[in-house]
Design a protein around this motif. Structure first.
Motif, mmCIF file in Angstrom:
data_model
loop_
_atom_site.group_PDB
_atom_site.id
_atom_site.type_symbol
_atom_site.label_atom_id
_atom_site.label_comp_id
_atom_site.label_asym_id
_atom_site.label_seq_id
_atom_site.Cartn_x
_atom_site.Cartn_y
_atom_site.Cartn_z
ATOM 1 N N CYS A 32 48.006 40.798 41.527
ATOM 2 C CA CYS A 32 46.951 40.467 42.497
ATOM 3 C C CYS A 32 46.376 39.085 42.195
ATOM 4 O O CYS A 32 45.994 38.798 41.061
ATOM 5 C CB CYS A 32 45.844 41.520 42.424
ATOM 6 N N VAL B 139 43.619 37.880 43.120
ATOM 7 C CA VAL B 139 42.156 37.860 42.985
ATOM 8 C C VAL B 139 41.750 38.312 41.579
ATOM 9 O O VAL B 139 41.067 37.595 40.862
ATOM 10 C CB VAL B 139 41.481 38.743 44.056
ATOM 11 N N CYS B 140 42.198 39.502 41.151
ATOM 12 C CA CYS B 140 41.772 40.014 39.838
ATOM 13 C C CYS B 140 42.831 39.771 38.754
ATOM 14 O O CYS B 140 42.519 39.832 37.574
ATOM 15 C CB CYS B 140 41.454 41.501 39.923
ATOM 16 N N ARG C 278 47.245 47.161 38.002
ATOM 17 C CA ARG C 278 47.032 47.724 39.341
ATOM 18 C C ARG C 278 48.254 47.558 40.239
ATOM 19 O O ARG C 278 48.899 46.512 40.213
ATOM 20 C CB ARG C 278 45.844 47.022 40.013
ATOM 21 N N CYS D 93 45.935 43.625 44.858
ATOM 22 C CA CYS D 93 45.926 44.997 44.347
ATOM 23 C C CYS D 93 45.333 45.882 45.440
ATOM 24 O O CYS D 93 44.763 45.383 46.416
ATOM 25 C CB CYS D 93 45.109 45.087 43.063
ATOM 26 N N HIS E 148 41.522 45.108 46.056
ATOM 27 C CA HIS E 148 41.217 43.886 46.804
ATOM 28 C C HIS E 148 41.858 43.887 48.186
ATOM 29 O O HIS E 148 41.356 43.238 49.099
ATOM 30 C CB HIS E 148 41.594 42.652 45.977
HETATM 31 ZN ZN LIG Z 1 42.854 42.726 42.701
#
Ligand SMILES: [Zn+2]
Ligand SMILES: [Zn+2]
Length: 393
Positions: free
Chosen positions: A78, A80-81, A86, A111, A114
């Motif tokens: 992912c 973002v994170c 995930r 993920c 998100h």
């Molecule tokens: Zn994420």
């Protein structure tokens, strides 16, 4: 990273990686899923928005080359994170229904959490807007593109590891193209003092061996390894050592790309080099064959020239892809220019510096089937296990 064709076919249709893996482990293929009723698909855990996509009644699947590039550029994580634990989904930044856009710039790896945020509104406002997603994706892809070159150079700082060969002219060319000031490099003064380069940093050409005399050799080596490292900081190098899979490679690589490949190479002399000590280097594994020619007179030491760049050797090569071609038998031929050759290092082969991703189970072996071909309309994709990797005696 999973290259299993069934899992990729599920990801291309909006299924998350955890469910894709589970379906594959339960022996579901796309064709088998397509024979089921919508109710049965929902029972298997597929969401009602994805069901029509599976059945071929919704949006078309993401084309394989774009899907694979997006997954690779984001390391299956992912953006973002960046949490490798995930499961992931390939998301359309601008929704497909509005954009009809499967292009790389419109795809983001998210993920499930998100992904939920990207689709849900709080107080009538999207929390993960398209602009925020694009920024997160750009930042993560930039970071990912630095992972391989950093590891390649970090490993050469170990005492036991070193460069055996430099393609001096090509490295100099690349350094110039990306705006490196040769005379600012560490090692320039020493190389100048020892007659290895002129005051503008240009290498002094020489008949025969390039690395002669201790002072000249050491200073030239230092100058060149710093030049190569500086140049690589401005270019994208992909470590594909454990990734020589013709099904994904010919979608992933383009002429001009820089790659690092560690493994067994066979070196054979080319008889009449007209004064140059020309050698053909070849690596052949999984129906992928890499070929290049270089001048052994440019090797960085006597032991490199007389021992390490002869016969069958386990090494790492930094290559520029010139041409990709599939033979009638399905072998993927990669004609390359070798920029540098170094001693092998375990971390580079298995990419252990990505240990977090391995732990998550996102990267791992996959027994392949032919399903991804359904959407690729292509001859052979599955790895048929034919491995003619050389053995080092
Ligand atoms: Zn994420
Ligand atoms: Zn989405």
């Amino acid at each position: 990273m999973t290259k299993n064709p069934s899992e990729l076919a599920f990801l291309a249709r909006g299924i998350d990686s955890a469910l894709a893996r589970k379906l594959r482990e339960d022996n579901w293929t796309l064709a088998k899923l397509q024979s089921l009723s919508p109710e049965k698909l929902i029972e298997l855990g597929i969401s009602d928005t994805i069901v029509p996509v599976i059945l071929g009644e919704g949006r078309p699947p993401i084309p394989p080359d774009l899907l694979i590039k997006t997954l690779y550029d984001n390391r299956w994580v992912c953006c973002v994170c960046r949490d490798a634990e995930r499961p992931i989904i390939v998301h359309h930044i601008k929704p497909w229904a509005e954009s009809r856009d499967h292009s790389h710039s419109n795809l983001a790896v998210l993920c499930s959490i998100h992904h939920g945020e990207a689709h849900s509104t709080h107080a009538l406002e999207l929390t993960l807007t398209a602009d925020r997603l694009k920024a997160a994706k750009a930042a993560w892809e930039q970071k990912v593109s630095r992972l391989d070159p950093l590891a390649i150079f970090k490993a050469t700082q170990l005492m036991s590891c070193q460069w055996w060969y430099f393609n001096h002219v090509r490295i100099f060319e690349i350094a110039q193209q990306v705006g490196i000031e040769a005379i600012q490099l560490q090692g320039f003064q020493g190389a100048l003092r020892n007659g290895a380069c002129d005051e503008d940093g240009y290498l002094c050409s020489r008949e025969g061996l390039l690395y002669v005399g201790q002072a000249r050799s050491l200073s030239l080596y230092r100058y060149m390894s710093n030049m190569l490292q500086a140049a690589m900081e401005h270019t994208c190098v992909r470590n594909i050592s454990d990734d020589l899979d013709r099904g994904t490679l010919d979608r992933l690589l383009l002429g001009g790309d820089l790659v690092f490949v560690q493994g067994s190479y066979q070196f054979s002399d080319i008889p009449d080099g007209f004064g140059a000590d020309l050698v053909r280097g070849r690596r052949s594994v999984n129906n992928v064959e890499i070929n290049f020619v270089f001048n052994r007179n440019e090797s960085t030491s006597d032991s490199a020239r007389t021992e390490w760049l002869r016969g069958v050797r386990h090494l790492g090569c930094l290559l520029r892809v010139n041409k990709l071609e599939r033979s009638l038998k399905g072998t993927l031929h990669i004609e390359a220019t070798v920029l540098a050759i170094r001693s092998a290092h375990e971390e580079l082969k298995s990419r252990m510096y990505e240990i977090g991703l391995y732990k998550s189970g996102l990267i791992g072996g996959a027994d392949e089937d032919e399903e991804f071909n359904l959407l690729a309309c292509e001859d052979v994709l599955a790895d048929d296990e034919s491995d003619e990797d050389f053995r080092v005696s």
